[in-house]
Write an enzyme that holds these catalytic residues in place. Structure first.
Site, mmCIF file in Angstrom:
data_model
loop_
_atom_site.group_PDB
_atom_site.id
_atom_site.type_symbol
_atom_site.label_atom_id
_atom_site.label_comp_id
_atom_site.label_asym_id
_atom_site.label_seq_id
_atom_site.Cartn_x
_atom_site.Cartn_y
_atom_site.Cartn_z
ATOM 1 N N PRO A 259 40.351 34.210 47.145
ATOM 2 C CG PRO A 259 40.263 33.782 49.413
ATOM 3 C CD PRO A 259 41.215 33.929 48.271
ATOM 4 C CD GLU A 260 36.851 37.499 43.029
ATOM 5 O OE1 GLU A 260 35.726 37.865 42.657
ATOM 6 O OE2 GLU A 260 37.834 37.462 42.277
ATOM 7 C CG HIS B 41 52.011 27.261 55.273
ATOM 8 N ND1 HIS B 41 52.957 28.265 55.319
ATOM 9 C CD2 HIS B 41 52.464 26.377 54.359
ATOM 10 C CE1 HIS B 41 53.935 27.993 54.474
ATOM 11 N NE2 HIS B 41 53.661 26.850 53.879
ATOM 12 N NE ARG C 190 51.528 34.748 47.967
ATOM 13 C CZ ARG C 190 51.311 35.396 46.834
ATOM 14 N NH1 ARG C 190 50.637 34.830 45.881
ATOM 15 N NH2 ARG C 190 51.784 36.616 46.669
ATOM 16 N NE ARG D 228 33.519 57.127 40.792
ATOM 17 C CZ ARG D 228 33.821 56.146 41.641
ATOM 18 N NH1 ARG D 228 32.875 55.599 42.389
ATOM 19 N NH2 ARG D 228 35.060 55.723 41.759
#
Ligand SMILES: [Zn+2]
Length: 271
Positions: free
Chosen positions: A2-3, A91, A110, A152
């Site tokens: 997820p973002e 879970h 996880r 950068r």
């Protein structure tokens, strides 16, 4: 994984239902996720009144009267409402039973997720204090991006995935944003032409807003009492589509590794 859009979707789905509720009981089943859970979590949380659910980058902040629970969903974490009588699966690591008939459940097969309690300002927590601006807010602008990138020597894709530069963008939405902006992912940040700053900022904002919109539409109102089936109702243009035709020009989409991450691009559209 997820973002920002997936975390924001959860915030929008769950937040209105938990605001103003009191935590009357907790079921803590895991003692360790990415970080150990505080052993006194139950004592800290029971009786707390939830005042808001906020988001910072990929973190959810469940703000209570006496402190804040900071959640990170890791790779597979989910936070959703279920009926208080729902049986738990293996879970389901934490339930916050709320007054009324629902509980807030954290599921994470996880176990890379994070649950942390702080009674200080959560934005000053070590996990969050170095975060750059939120990409959907005005502070994230072409001028800001130029300042952060022009010295950068790293690929522009890695730069926009750095939460100290801009919060909440991971591998998927970095790929999608660079495709929308027509910028090759490996371009050195310092070499980006100045006319591309606005293109890239607009692409990031557009991709994230579209994905939040797709998530909010799909989650609807009923899934707050069922386990959501997945994160990504938004249809990707390029992510995961190696060998498939580019949606802009029809050339085959290619994949390479960049900074250890799968990177998808159209060699024709992204220069
Ligand atoms: Zn193309």
């Amino acid at each position: 994984m997820p973002e920002l859009p997936e975390v924001e979707t959860i915030r929008r789905a769950v937040g209105p239902h938990v605001r103003g509720k009191r935590i009357i009981h907790t079921n803590v089943r895991a003692t360790k996720l990415r970080h150990p859970l505080p052993p006194e979590l139950d004592r800290l949380l029971v009786g707390q009144l939830i005042v808001a659910m906020d988001r910072r980058g990929k973190y959810l902040l469940l703000r209570c009267k006496g402190g804040t629970i900071i959640f990170h969903l890791g790779m597979t974490g989910m936070l959703y409402l279920v009926k208080a009588s729902s049986p738990h699966g293996k879970h389901d690591h934490l339930d916050l039973v709320l007054d009324g008939s629902y509980m807030l459940r954290f599921t994470d097969p996880r176990r890379f997720g994070t649950i942390i309690w702080t009674d200080n300002d959560p934005l000053q927590h070590p996990l969050l204090v170095a975060h750059g601006p939120e990409p959907l807010e005005e502070e994230f602008s072409a001028g800001y991006l130029y300042l952060k990138r022009h010295r950068r020597k790293i690929p522009i894709k890695q730069l926009i995935m750095d939460s100290r530069v801009v919060a909440g963008i991971g591998n998927i939405y970095a790929n999608e944003s660079l495709f929308r902006a027509g910028i090759a992912p490996q371009t050195s940040a310092s070499d980006l032409s100045p006319d591309k700053d606005l293109l890239l900022v607009d692409a990031i904002k557009g991709v994230l807003a579209d994905a939040v919109e797709a998530g909010t539409t799909s989650i609807g109102s009923t899934s707050t009492v069922e386990k959501p089936q997945g994160y990504f109702p938004y249809e990707f243009s390029i992510y995961g589509k190696e060998g498939r035709p580019c949606p802009k020009c029809g050339s085959a989409i290619r994949m390479m590794r960049l900074g250890g991450r799968s990177t998808f691009f159209c060699p024709h559209c992204q220069k």
